[in-house]
Design an enzyme around this catalytic site. Structure first.
Site, PDB file in Angstrom:
ATOM      1  N   ALA A  12      22.583 -32.600 -27.245  1.00  0.00           N
ATOM      2  CA  ALA A  12      23.296 -33.833 -27.593  1.00  0.00           C
ATOM      3  C   ALA A  12      24.264 -33.687 -28.762  1.00  0.00           C
ATOM      4  CB  ALA A  12      22.288 -34.943 -27.905  1.00  0.00           C
ATOM      5  N   ARG A  14      27.303 -32.422 -28.601  1.00  0.00           N
ATOM      6  CA  ARG A  14      28.717 -32.526 -28.210  1.00  0.00           C
ATOM      7  C   ARG A  14      28.824 -33.073 -26.789  1.00  0.00           C
ATOM      8  NH1 ARG A  14      30.018 -27.871 -25.105  1.00  0.00           N
ATOM      9  NH2 ARG A  14      28.339 -26.332 -25.100  1.00  0.00           N
ATOM     10  N   ASP A  62      15.267 -24.116 -27.694  1.00  0.00           N
ATOM     11  CA  ASP A  62      15.984 -23.595 -26.538  1.00  0.00           C
ATOM     12  C   ASP A  62      15.247 -24.145 -25.324  1.00  0.00           C
ATOM     13  OD1 ASP A  62      16.959 -22.169 -24.394  1.00  0.00           O
ATOM     14  OD2 ASP A  62      16.663 -20.190 -25.296  1.00  0.00           O
ATOM     15  N   VAL A  63      15.901 -24.999 -24.535  1.00  0.00           N
ATOM     16  CA  VAL A  63      15.182 -25.682 -23.453  1.00  0.00           C
ATOM     17  C   VAL A  63      14.654 -24.708 -22.403  1.00  0.00           C
ATOM     18  CG1 VAL A  63      16.398 -27.874 -23.770  1.00  0.00           C
ATOM     19  CG2 VAL A  63      17.291 -26.189 -22.122  1.00  0.00           C
ATOM     20  N   SER A 141      24.775 -33.566 -10.942  1.00  0.00           N
ATOM     21  CA  SER A 141      26.220 -33.406 -10.763  1.00  0.00           C
ATOM     22  C   SER A 141      26.556 -33.679  -9.311  1.00  0.00           C
ATOM     23  CB  SER A 141      26.666 -31.995 -11.140  1.00  0.00           C
ATOM     24  OG  SER A 141      28.013 -31.759 -10.733  1.00  0.00           O
ATOM     25  N   TYR A 154      25.352 -23.172 -10.338  1.00  0.00           N
ATOM     26  CA  TYR A 154      25.368 -24.523 -10.921  1.00  0.00           C
ATOM     27  C   TYR A 154      24.921 -25.558  -9.889  1.00  0.00           C
ATOM     28  CZ  TYR A 154      27.190 -28.481 -13.662  1.00  0.00           C
ATOM     29  OH  TYR A 154      27.330 -29.653 -14.378  1.00  0.00           O
ATOM     30  N   ALA A 156      23.048 -25.094  -7.264  1.00  0.00           N
ATOM     31  CA  ALA A 156      21.613 -24.936  -7.005  1.00  0.00           C
ATOM     32  C   ALA A 156      20.790 -25.591  -8.107  1.00  0.00           C
ATOM     33  CB  ALA A 156      21.258 -23.453  -6.889  1.00  0.00           C
ATOM     34  N   LYS A 158      21.658 -28.087 -10.084  1.00  0.00           N
ATOM     35  CA  LYS A 158      21.794 -29.547 -10.079  1.00  0.00           C
ATOM     36  C   LYS A 158      21.148 -30.175  -8.848  1.00  0.00           C
ATOM     37  CE  LYS A 158      23.927 -29.817 -14.014  1.00  0.00           C
ATOM     38  NZ  LYS A 158      23.303 -30.487 -15.191  1.00  0.00           N
TER      39      LYS A 158
END
Length: 246
Positions: A12, A14, A62-63, A141, A154, A156, A158
């Site tokens: 969160a 940016r 770091d997620v 997305s 990307y 895959a 989302k």
């Protein structure tokens, strides 16, 4: 324990995540801003959020790392006493045609975007179950809905978030925990600012509204899903794409 509702927002500092943090702060939420390193913590952002009369704290993780997410959630609970809303926003792209895509480019996108969503959610869910309420909102997305050449990794990740959202919504509905996703299309962020005018014109031609969206337009839909106004909405994916994918 915080008197306000508390939102934990990943990635969160940016872009869309920052706008979500500001939008929720304007609507009375205390904000826990996740960043990968506290070196990324912005005093300016903290001041912007707290200008709304709410609290803001930075929480580090770091997620893609389950243990770090576990510690981040504990840290948030220690600071605020609860988590009412989780926004899974952290994400990266490593675009390229699959013939040229490196294994690590596929794995890193999956690890941060999809596994990261699991890591944070898995650690937040026990607290929400205990308090018998909560909102989980994940950033998917339109690429996860319709696909896009050059973004197999990307897309895959989302698409996985969409399946994750619908399945989790069924698991936790009885505990008054609502789980939804938003699927942005082309949004005017730092990633799209570097595109040439001709590429932007091509993008606009694909969108019925003939423009890119604004981060704040995504944030306002997230605000709705975080609010009591969405009390009968769960398991949904809301496209925010100017009509690009219908």
């Amino acid at each position: 324990m915080s008197e306000n509702k508390v939102a934990l927002i990943t990635g969160a500092t940016r872009g869309i995540g920052k706008e979500i943090a500001l939008e929720l702060a304007e609507n009375g939420f205390d904000i826990a801003v996740n960043c990968r390193s506290l070196q990324d913590a912005s005093e300016e952002l903290k001041k912007e959020i707290e200008a709304n009369g709410v609290r803001c704290e930075f929480v580090e993780a770091d997620v893609a790392n389950f243990e770090q997410c576990e510690n981040m959630v504990k840290d948030t609970i220690e600071k605020f006493g609860k988590i009412d809303v989780l926004v899974n926003n952290a994400g990266i792209t490593r675009d390229g045609l699959i013939m040229r895509m490196k294994k690590e480019d596929f794995e890193s996108v999956i690890d941060i975007n999809l596994v990261g969503t699991f890591n944070v959610t898995r650690n937040v869910i026990p607290y929400m179950i205990k308090q018998k309420s909560g909102r989980i909102i994940s950033l998917a997305s339109v690429v996860g809905v319709a696909g896009n050449a050059g973004q197999t990794n990307y897309a895959a990740s989302k698409a996985g978030i969409i399946g994750f959202t619908k399945s989790l919504a069924k698991e936790v509905a009885s505990r008054n925990i609502l789980v939804n996703a938003v699927a942005p299309g082309f949004i005017d962020t730092d990633m799209t600012k570097v595109l040439s005018d001709s590429v932007k014109e091509g993008i606009h031609a694909q969108i019925p509204l003939k423009r890119m969206g604004l981060p704040r337009e995504v944030a306002k839909v997230v605000k709705f899903l975080a609010s009591e106004d969405s009390s009968y909405v769960t398991g949904q994916v809301i496209n925010i794409d100017g009509g690009m994918v219908m």
